[in-house]
Design an enzyme around this catalytic site. Structure first.
Site, PDB file in Angstrom:
ATOM      1  N   GLU A 207       0.861  -1.191   0.000  1.00 14.73           N
ATOM      2  CA  GLU A 207       0.000   0.000   0.000  1.00 14.73           C
ATOM      3  C   GLU A 207       0.891   1.233   0.000  1.00 14.73           C
ATOM      4  O   GLU A 207       1.807   1.345   0.823  1.00 14.73           O
ATOM      5  CB  GLU A 207      -0.923  -0.011   1.235  1.00 14.73           C
ATOM      6  CG  GLU A 207      -1.678   1.283   1.492  1.00 14.73           C
ATOM      7  CD  GLU A 207      -2.510   1.775   0.296  1.00 14.73           C
ATOM      8  OE1 GLU A 207      -3.356   1.025  -0.188  1.00 14.73           O
ATOM      9  OE2 GLU A 207      -2.296   2.926  -0.144  1.00 14.73           O
TER      10      GLU A 207
ATOM     11  N   HIS B 209     -43.380  -7.506  13.469  1.00 16.09           N
ATOM     12  CA  HIS B 209     -44.165  -6.263  13.537  1.00 16.09           C
ATOM     13  C   HIS B 209     -43.830  -5.523  14.827  1.00 16.09           C
ATOM     14  O   HIS B 209     -43.756  -6.150  15.862  1.00 16.09           O
ATOM     15  CB  HIS B 209     -45.652  -6.609  13.497  1.00 16.09           C
ATOM     16  CG  HIS B 209     -46.519  -5.402  13.718  1.00 16.09           C
ATOM     17  ND1 HIS B 209     -46.721  -4.470  12.720  1.00 16.09           N
ATOM     18  CD2 HIS B 209     -47.200  -4.974  14.814  1.00 16.09           C
ATOM     19  CE1 HIS B 209     -47.510  -3.511  13.191  1.00 16.09           C
ATOM     20  NE2 HIS B 209     -47.817  -3.794  14.470  1.00 16.09           N
TER      21      HIS B 209
ATOM     22  N   LEU C 176     -18.058  -0.159  -6.231  1.00 12.42           N
ATOM     23  CA  LEU C 176     -18.625  -0.315  -4.892  1.00 12.42           C
ATOM     24  C   LEU C 176     -17.687  -1.159  -4.040  1.00 12.42           C
ATOM     25  O   LEU C 176     -17.078  -2.116  -4.541  1.00 12.42           O
ATOM     26  CB  LEU C 176     -19.982  -1.032  -4.967  1.00 12.42           C
ATOM     27  CG  LEU C 176     -21.124  -0.262  -5.614  1.00 12.42           C
ATOM     28  CD1 LEU C 176     -22.314  -1.177  -5.846  1.00 12.42           C
ATOM     29  CD2 LEU C 176     -21.538   0.920  -4.724  1.00 12.42           C
TER      30      LEU C 176
ATOM     31  N   GLY D 178     -23.150  16.965 -10.571  1.00  9.70           N
ATOM     32  CA  GLY D 178     -23.355  15.514 -10.599  1.00  9.70           C
ATOM     33  C   GLY D 178     -24.329  15.070  -9.529  1.00  9.70           C
ATOM     34  O   GLY D 178     -24.045  15.208  -8.337  1.00  9.70           O
TER      35      GLY D 178
HETATM   36  C1  LIG Z   1     -17.084   9.717  -0.919  1.00  7.77           C
HETATM   37  C2  LIG Z   1     -17.227   8.274  -1.278  1.00  7.77           C
HETATM   38  C3  LIG Z   1     -18.187   7.501  -0.669  1.00  7.77           C
HETATM   39  C4  LIG Z   1     -18.326   6.170  -0.986  1.00  7.77           C
HETATM   40  N1  LIG Z   1     -19.285   5.447  -0.350  1.00  7.77           N
HETATM   41  C5  LIG Z   1     -19.440   4.144  -0.650  1.00  7.77           C
HETATM   42  C6  LIG Z   1     -20.395   3.358   0.041  1.00  7.77           C
HETATM   43  O1  LIG Z   1     -21.090   3.844   0.930  1.00  7.77           O
HETATM   44  N2  LIG Z   1     -20.512   2.060  -0.284  1.00  7.77           N
HETATM   45  C7  LIG Z   1     -19.740   1.489  -1.275  1.00  7.77           C
HETATM   46  O2  LIG Z   1     -19.904   0.290  -1.543  1.00  7.77           O
HETATM   47  N3  LIG Z   1     -18.809   2.200  -1.930  1.00  7.77           N
HETATM   48  C8  LIG Z   1     -18.639   3.512  -1.636  1.00  7.77           C
HETATM   49  N4  LIG Z   1     -17.672   4.231  -2.277  1.00  7.77           N
HETATM   50  C9  LIG Z   1     -16.847   3.543  -3.296  1.00  7.77           C
HETATM   51  C10 LIG Z   1     -15.754   2.710  -2.647  1.00  7.77           C
HETATM   52  O3  LIG Z   1     -14.967   3.531  -1.825  1.00  7.77           O
HETATM   53  C11 LIG Z   1     -14.901   2.037  -3.713  1.00  7.77           C
HETATM   54  O4  LIG Z   1     -15.729   1.314  -4.589  1.00  7.77           O
HETATM   55  C12 LIG Z   1     -13.902   1.086  -3.073  1.00  7.77           C
HETATM   56  O5  LIG Z   1     -13.038   1.767  -2.195  1.00  7.77           O
HETATM   57  C13 LIG Z   1     -13.071   0.374  -4.134  1.00  7.77           C
HETATM   58  O6  LIG Z   1     -12.179  -0.483  -3.509  1.00  7.77           O
HETATM   59  P1  LIG Z   1     -10.821  -0.940  -4.179  1.00  7.77           P
HETATM   60  O7  LIG Z   1     -10.223  -1.908  -3.228  1.00  7.77           O
HETATM   61  O8  LIG Z   1     -11.050  -1.358  -5.573  1.00  7.77           O
HETATM   62  O9  LIG Z   1      -9.925   0.384  -4.285  1.00  7.77           O
HETATM   63  P2  LIG Z   1      -9.571   1.557  -3.283  1.00  7.77           P
HETATM   64  O10 LIG Z   1     -10.407   1.546  -2.081  1.00  7.77           O
HETATM   65  O11 LIG Z   1      -9.545   2.779  -4.115  1.00  7.77           O
HETATM   66  O12 LIG Z   1      -8.107   1.192  -2.812  1.00  7.77           O
HETATM   67  C14 LIG Z   1      -7.013   1.190  -3.672  1.00  7.77           C
HETATM   68  C15 LIG Z   1      -5.747   1.323  -2.858  1.00  7.77           C
HETATM   69  O13 LIG Z   1      -4.650   1.044  -3.691  1.00  7.77           O
HETATM   70  C16 LIG Z   1      -3.573   1.908  -3.355  1.00  7.77           C
HETATM   71  N5  LIG Z   1      -2.657   1.973  -4.496  1.00  7.77           N
HETATM   72  C17 LIG Z   1      -2.928   2.426  -5.737  1.00  7.77           C
HETATM   73  N6  LIG Z   1      -1.865   2.229  -6.549  1.00  7.77           N
HETATM   74  C18 LIG Z   1      -0.912   1.647  -5.792  1.00  7.77           C
HETATM   75  C19 LIG Z   1       0.405   1.180  -6.059  1.00  7.77           C
HETATM   76  N7  LIG Z   1       0.929   1.234  -7.283  1.00  7.77           N
HETATM   77  N8  LIG Z   1       1.099   0.647  -5.042  1.00  7.77           N
HETATM   78  C20 LIG Z   1       0.570   0.553  -3.808  1.00  7.77           C
HETATM   79  N9  LIG Z   1      -0.679   0.950  -3.497  1.00  7.77           N
HETATM   80  C21 LIG Z   1      -1.406   1.478  -4.488  1.00  7.77           C
HETATM   81  C22 LIG Z   1      -4.278   3.229  -3.069  1.00  7.77           C
HETATM   82  O14 LIG Z   1      -3.457   4.069  -2.301  1.00  7.77           O
HETATM   83  C23 LIG Z   1      -5.506   2.713  -2.311  1.00  7.77           C
HETATM   84  O15 LIG Z   1      -5.243   2.665  -0.929  1.00  7.77           O
HETATM   85  C24 LIG Z   1     -17.481   5.578  -1.958  1.00  7.77           C
HETATM   86  C25 LIG Z   1     -16.488   6.334  -2.569  1.00  7.77           C
HETATM   87  C26 LIG Z   1     -16.355   7.663  -2.237  1.00  7.77           C
HETATM   88  C27 LIG Z   1     -15.283   8.455  -2.888  1.00  7.77           C
END
Ligand SMILES: Cc1cc2nc3c(=O)[nH]c(=O)nc-3n(C[C@H](O)[C@H](O)[C@H](O)COP(=O)(O)OP(=O)(O)OC[C@H]3O[C@@H](n4cnc5c(N)ncnc54)[C@H](O)[C@@H]3O)c2cc1C
Length: 466
Positions: free
Chosen positions: A33, A444, A319, A180
């Site tokens: 990370e 209920h 998500l 949006g």
């Molecule tokens: C404001 C907001 C609210 C949200 N609310 C919801 C919700 O209520 N429910 C829901 O289901 N989803 C929600 N989402 C969406 C959700 O956060 C994402 O769908 C989810 O985090 C995706 O998970 P992921 O593991 O794919 O990636 P991420 O959570 O984006 O994690 C990716 C990680 O990879 C790391 N990384 C990237 N490149 C590298 C690299 N080369 N080397 C090392 N580390 C790296 C990044 O630093 C990051 O920590 C929300 C998003 C936002 C912005």
């Protein structure tokens, strides 16, 4: 050089869940990370902090507007300590991310802090405080996404901001212009509306939450308008400019007329884009699509057979729970199992109040696919539970196959429907008919009774309480 069965790049809900499942299956696992805290977008600047602010602002609004009707009188003015609210959010995030660090430790997963970049298909260079290279038989890319913008918008991250900055503002905007009307814009728009900001939502499509069922868009917009949020749908934003503290957003309405909005903050929430910067995927030969996503097959395998990708960086809904399901799936595939995800059954939720939740096909999708269906809808206001709490907005709508009665889609707006949708997911996983749900006992008084009543309504129009 340390050697692993699996290296996971990225510690969001996709990556950390994949790592835990790999470890449970006996695979020697590393997680990389780039930030010093684990948890990715979801825990740090997404799901968790947004829900913390939604909950805090909800309490504030209740205290201002609803305590009195419950006979609760507060002597003196109710005051908002915004800094404390933001600090509480930060502490919720801290506790949650620490929890992930604990889970990595408990599962004996090696955590590397630094940016992971492919050297080749089996070696990853990690550049952080310490530069090192690890070897991995399999790699799971879980690098997530970043906020998207429009080409003509210059995000200054001060007043023209993304969700990340909106979660940590130092003051409450006087007028927040949200570009949006999707999930993130509406959730954060509602937070600041409750805290006293004027909020205007400018949306390109002709309705908000455009991927959800049309009835949900209509109901949520109606309720949020009552809460004081202003909506401008079918408006195409063409420019955003900043002069001192003044932000001007220019748009064209559906008649081609130019309109402008003036505010002190502009939240750009037009979606998110997959993130692969710094990954050097090309060194491993991994194909990235034109839209910046990692290309994967049904097993979430990239064109390189020992490299997989999951979560926001691949196709499908962005998500957290989708990312986690994919993390589990890939870990099990690597361990030789044959798991499966039914993407039709990944629920979608908006955590506004009332909440909005969906699973399966929308009415628009069924019409387009020319599927014959029945629809049963039940209003929340007809429930005793809703009257007791005062949460009478919304409905539950069940769409079932006209011939077989199998449930095809469930769409809800109302109190706690983010939790209620789980019943619909279970029902659909087991291919229940509307009649199956209609014949199940629902406690209920609960909001869940609306699910039973909507199922009764879909089954020969025999809801009991309307
Ligand atoms: C404001 C907001 C609210 C949200 N609310 C919801 C919700 O209520 N429910 C829901 O289901 N989803 C929600 N989402 C969406 C959700 O956060 C994402 O769908 C989810 O985090 C995706 O998970 P992921 O593991 O794919 O990636 P991420 O959570 O984006 O994690 C990716 C990680 O990879 C790391 N990384 C990237 N490149 C590298 C690299 N080369 N080397 C090392 N580390 C790296 C990044 O630093 C990051 O920590 C929300 C998003 C936002 C912005």
């Amino acid at each position: 050089m340390s050697k692993y069965d699996v290296a996971v790049i990225g510690s969001g809900p996709g990556g950390y869940v994949a790592a835990i499942r790999c470890a449970q299956l006996g695979l020697k696992t590393a997680i990389i990370e780039k930030y010093s805290v684990l948890g990715g977008t979801c825990l740090n600047v997404g799901c968790i902090p947004s829900k913390a602010l939604l909950d805090s602002s909800h309490h504030y609004e209740d205290a201002l507007k609803h305590f009195e009707e419950h006979g609760i009188e507060i002597p003196g003015d109710i005051k908002l300590n915004f800094k404390k609210m933001i600090d509480r959010k930060a502490s919720v995030v801290e506790q949650t991310t620490k929890g992930i660090a604990f889970l990595m430790d408990k599962n004996k997963i090696d955590v590397y802090t630094g940016t992971g970049a492919f050297k080749d298909a089996t070696h990853i260079d990690i550049s952080g405080e310490k530069n090192q290279t690890i070897e991995a038989k399999n790699t799971i890319i879980a690098t997530g996404s970043k906020p998207a913008s429009l080409p003509f918008i210059k995000l200054d991250k001060d007043r023209i901001i993304t969700s990340t900055e909106a979660l940590s503002l130092k003051e409450i905007p006087k007028h927040l212009i949200v570009i949006g009307g999707g999930v993130i814009g509406l959730e954060l728009g509602q937070v600041y509306r409750r805290l006293g900001a004027e909020v205007s939502v400018v949306e390109f499509m002709d309705r908000i939450i455009p991927t959800m069922d049309g009835a949900q868009s209509k109901e949520l917009m109606k309720v949020m308008k009552k809460q004081g949020v202003k909506f401008y749908v079918s408006h195409k934003v063409s420019a955003v400019s900043k002069k001192g503290k003044k932000i001007t957003v220019t748009a064209t309405d559906k008649n081609g007329k130019e309109v402008s909005f003036e505010g002190d903050y502009c939240l750009v929430s037009v979606g998110r884009k997959p993130f692969t910067d710094g990954l050097k995927a090309e060194n491993a030969g991994v194909k990235i699509t034109e839209r910046g996503m990692i290309d994967v097959n049904d097993h979430l395998q990239t064109n390189i057979k020992n490299i997989y990708a999951i979560g926001d960086v691949v196709r499908g809904a962005m998500l957290a729970h989708k990312a986690s399901e994919e993390g589990t799936l890939v870990a099990e595939i690597i361990a030789g199992q044959k798991p499966h995800i039914d993407y039709n059954l990944i629920p979608g939720v908006v955590y506004t109040w009332p909440e909005v939740a969906s699973v399966g096909k929308t009415e628009e999708q069924l019409k387009e696919a020319k599927v014959e269906y029945k629809s049963g809808q039940f209003p929340m206001r007809a429930l005793g539970r809703s009257r007791a709490s005062g949460d009478t907005d919304g409905f539950v709508k069940i769409l079932s196959d006209k011939n077989t009665d199998e449930v095809l889609g469930v769409h809800m707006v109302g109190a706690r429907v983010a939790d209620l949708i789980a019943e619909a997911v279970v029902a659909m996983e087991y291919r229940a008919s509307a009649e199956d749900i209609a014949r199940m006992s629902h406690a209920h008084p609960t909001y869940a009774e609306a699910v039973k009543e909507a199922a009764l309504s879909a089954t020969e129009d025999r809801a009991l309480h309307v």
